[in-house]
Scaffold this motif. Structure first.
Motif, short mmCIF file in Angstrom:
data_model
loop_
_atom_site.label_atom_id
_atom_site.label_comp_id
_atom_site.label_asym_id
_atom_site.label_seq_id
_atom_site.Cartn_x
_atom_site.Cartn_y
_atom_site.Cartn_z
N SER A 1 50.60 40.67 29.56
CA SER A 1 49.57 41.33 30.35
C SER A 1 49.75 40.91 31.80
CB SER A 1 48.17 40.97 29.85
OG SER A 1 47.95 39.57 29.89
N THR A 2 49.36 41.79 32.71
CA THR A 2 49.52 41.51 34.13
C THR A 2 48.19 41.67 34.85
OG1 THR A 2 51.83 42.22 34.13
CG2 THR A 2 50.70 42.15 36.26
N LEU A 3 47.76 40.61 35.47
CA LEU A 3 46.56 40.63 36.30
C LEU A 3 46.97 41.04 37.71
CD1 LEU A 3 43.52 39.79 36.80
CD2 LEU A 3 44.45 37.57 37.51
N SER A 4 46.30 42.01 38.27
CA SER A 4 46.60 42.47 39.62
C SER A 4 45.37 42.25 40.51
CB SER A 4 46.99 43.95 39.60
OG SER A 4 47.28 44.40 40.91
N LEU A 5 45.58 41.48 41.57
CA LEU A 5 44.54 41.26 42.56
C LEU A 5 44.91 42.09 43.78
CD1 LEU A 5 44.34 37.37 42.18
CD2 LEU A 5 42.87 39.09 41.11
N PRO A 6 44.14 43.12 44.14
CA PRO A 6 44.60 44.14 45.08
C PRO A 6 44.84 43.64 46.51
CG PRO A 6 42.30 44.51 44.46
CD PRO A 6 42.81 43.43 43.60
N ARG A 7 43.94 42.92 47.08
CA ARG A 7 44.08 42.45 48.46
C ARG A 7 43.51 41.05 48.53
NH1 ARG A 7 42.78 47.49 48.43
NH2 ARG A 7 40.56 46.99 48.25
N VAL A 8 44.37 40.09 48.37
CA VAL A 8 43.87 38.72 48.24
C VAL A 8 43.37 38.18 49.58
CG1 VAL A 8 45.25 38.20 46.21
CG2 VAL A 8 46.18 37.72 48.49
N SER A 9 42.44 37.25 49.46
CA SER A 9 41.94 36.53 50.64
C SER A 9 42.11 35.03 50.38
CB SER A 9 40.47 36.87 50.89
OG SER A 9 39.69 36.43 49.79
N LEU A 10 41.83 34.25 51.39
CA LEU A 10 41.99 32.80 51.25
C LEU A 10 41.17 32.25 50.09
CD1 LEU A 10 41.86 31.68 55.01
CD2 LEU A 10 43.89 31.97 53.57
N SER A 11 40.02 32.86 49.86
CA SER A 11 39.13 32.38 48.80
C SER A 11 39.66 32.68 47.39
CB SER A 11 37.74 32.99 48.95
OG SER A 11 37.80 34.39 48.84
N ASP A 12 40.73 33.43 47.30
CA ASP A 12 41.36 33.68 45.99
C ASP A 12 42.33 32.57 45.60
OD1 ASP A 12 41.46 37.14 46.88
OD2 ASP A 12 40.09 36.17 45.45
N THR A 13 42.52 31.61 46.47
CA THR A 13 43.35 30.46 46.13
C THR A 13 42.70 29.70 44.97
OG1 THR A 13 44.28 30.20 48.34
CG2 THR A 13 44.23 28.24 46.95
N ALA A 14 43.39 29.66 43.84
CA ALA A 14 42.80 29.11 42.62
C ALA A 14 43.89 29.10 41.55
CB ALA A 14 41.62 29.97 42.14
N VAL A 15 43.52 28.62 40.37
CA VAL A 15 44.42 28.71 39.21
C VAL A 15 43.91 29.85 38.32
CG1 VAL A 15 45.39 27.53 37.21
CG2 VAL A 15 44.93 26.25 39.31
N TYR A 16 44.82 30.68 37.86
CA TYR A 16 44.48 31.84 37.04
C TYR A 16 45.06 31.66 35.64
CZ TYR A 16 42.91 33.92 41.32
OH TYR A 16 42.22 34.15 42.48
N TYR A 17 44.20 31.87 34.65
CA TYR A 17 44.60 31.70 33.26
C TYR A 17 44.38 32.98 32.47
CZ TYR A 17 44.25 26.58 33.88
OH TYR A 17 44.41 25.28 34.29
N CYS A 18 45.32 33.30 31.59
CA CYS A 18 45.05 34.30 30.57
C CYS A 18 44.53 33.57 29.33
CB CYS A 18 46.30 35.10 30.23
SG CYS A 18 47.68 34.12 29.59
N LEU A 19 43.73 34.27 28.56
CA LEU A 19 43.18 33.72 27.32
C LEU A 19 43.37 34.75 26.23
CD1 LEU A 19 41.51 31.62 25.71
CD2 LEU A 19 39.46 32.82 26.47
N VAL A 20 44.04 34.35 25.17
CA VAL A 20 44.29 35.27 24.06
C VAL A 20 43.93 34.57 22.76
CG1 VAL A 20 46.14 36.45 25.30
CG2 VAL A 20 46.70 34.56 23.76
N VAL A 21 43.91 35.35 21.69
CA VAL A 21 43.76 34.79 20.36
C VAL A 21 45.11 34.91 19.67
CG1 VAL A 21 42.62 34.95 18.13
CG2 VAL A 21 41.34 35.42 20.22
N HIS A 22 45.67 33.78 19.32
CA HIS A 22 46.91 33.79 18.56
C HIS A 22 46.61 33.76 17.09
CE1 HIS A 22 50.09 33.70 21.47
NE2 HIS A 22 49.46 32.77 22.17
N SER A 23 47.48 34.41 16.36
CA SER A 23 47.29 34.47 14.92
C SER A 23 48.59 34.03 14.26
CB SER A 23 46.93 35.88 14.49
OG SER A 23 46.74 35.94 13.11
N ASP A 24 48.66 32.77 13.90
CA ASP A 24 49.84 32.21 13.26
C ASP A 24 49.51 31.85 11.83
OD1 ASP A 24 51.26 30.38 16.06
OD2 ASP A 24 51.66 32.35 15.25
#
Lengths: 112, 115
Positions: free
Chosen positions: A71-94
């Protein structure tokens, strides 16, 4: 073995579009893909969620291909306040065991 | 805006001691979660709780961990005999429906330091 991987870091400039991809194999069939933002010393904050194709809200878009292995997260026009860590969260089924799994996280640094 | 609260913000304990971390989820939410984040690492799922029982748990959530909803508002995580490697930030979260289909609201976290 289920894995959820993201680039460790990305750099961008204010006003640019940023795309962060998460790769997730063995994703559970009926579960959504969710993205969170985390600032230092804070809990994660919900950004967007989707199941397939494209989802857009007021802050981001989420693109999910048909096989749902990424999956791809798209942030259209970033600003300084978007400086952060970004995580995806899914459910794995093993082997029948479900597990909420955060990706490894992508540290986005936005420069002026 | 409703929010998840956690207490204490920082807990220091000695190895082998029991600790209880407390959370007050958002009042109309039905699903509750605990996560941990070791300094500099990613967020890791511990356990989810619904209808007064554990619905899912990770391999990290072994016998030294337990969760409880002792009343209508609190949700607690107990670590029975802390180890040095339990030092981490612990986040509580809640959601209206199952996390996989709805956004989770995270609390500010409790920093646990085991000495």
């Amino acid at each position: 073995l289920a894995k959820t991987t993201q680039p460790i870091s990305m750099d961008s400039y204010e006003g640019q579009e940023v795309n962060i991809t998460c790769s997730h194999n063995n994703i559970a069939t009926n579960d959504y893909i969710t993205w969170y933002q985390q600032f230092p010393s804070q809990g994660p904050r919900f950004i967007i969620q989707g199941y397939k194709t494209k989802v857009t809200n007021e802050v981001a878009s989420l693109f999910i291909p048909a096989d749902r292995k990424s999956s791809t997260l798209s942030l259209p026009r970033v600003s300084l306040s978007d400086t952060a860590v970004y995580y995806c969260l899914v459910v794995h089924s093993d082997t029948g065991r479900r597990a909420l799994t955060f990706g490894s996280g992508t540290r986005l640094q936005v420069q002026p | 805006e409703p929010e998840v609260t956690q207490t204490p913000s920082h807990q220091v304990t000695q190895m082998g001691q029991e600790v209880i971390l407390r959370c007050v989820p958002i009042s109309n939410h039905l699903y509750f979660y605990w996560y941990r984040q070791i300094l500099g690492q990613k967020v890791e799922f511990l356990v989810s709780f619904y209808n007064n029982e554990i619905s899912e748990k990770s391999e990290i959530f072994d016998d030294q961990f337990s969760v409880e909803r002792p009343d209508g508002s609190n949700f607690t995580l107990k670590i029975r005999s802390t180890k040095l490697e339990d030092s981490a930030m612990y986040f509580c979260a809640s959601s209206e429906v199952a996390a996989s289909r709805n956004e989770q609201y995270f609390g500010p976290g409790t920093r646990l330091t085991v000495t």
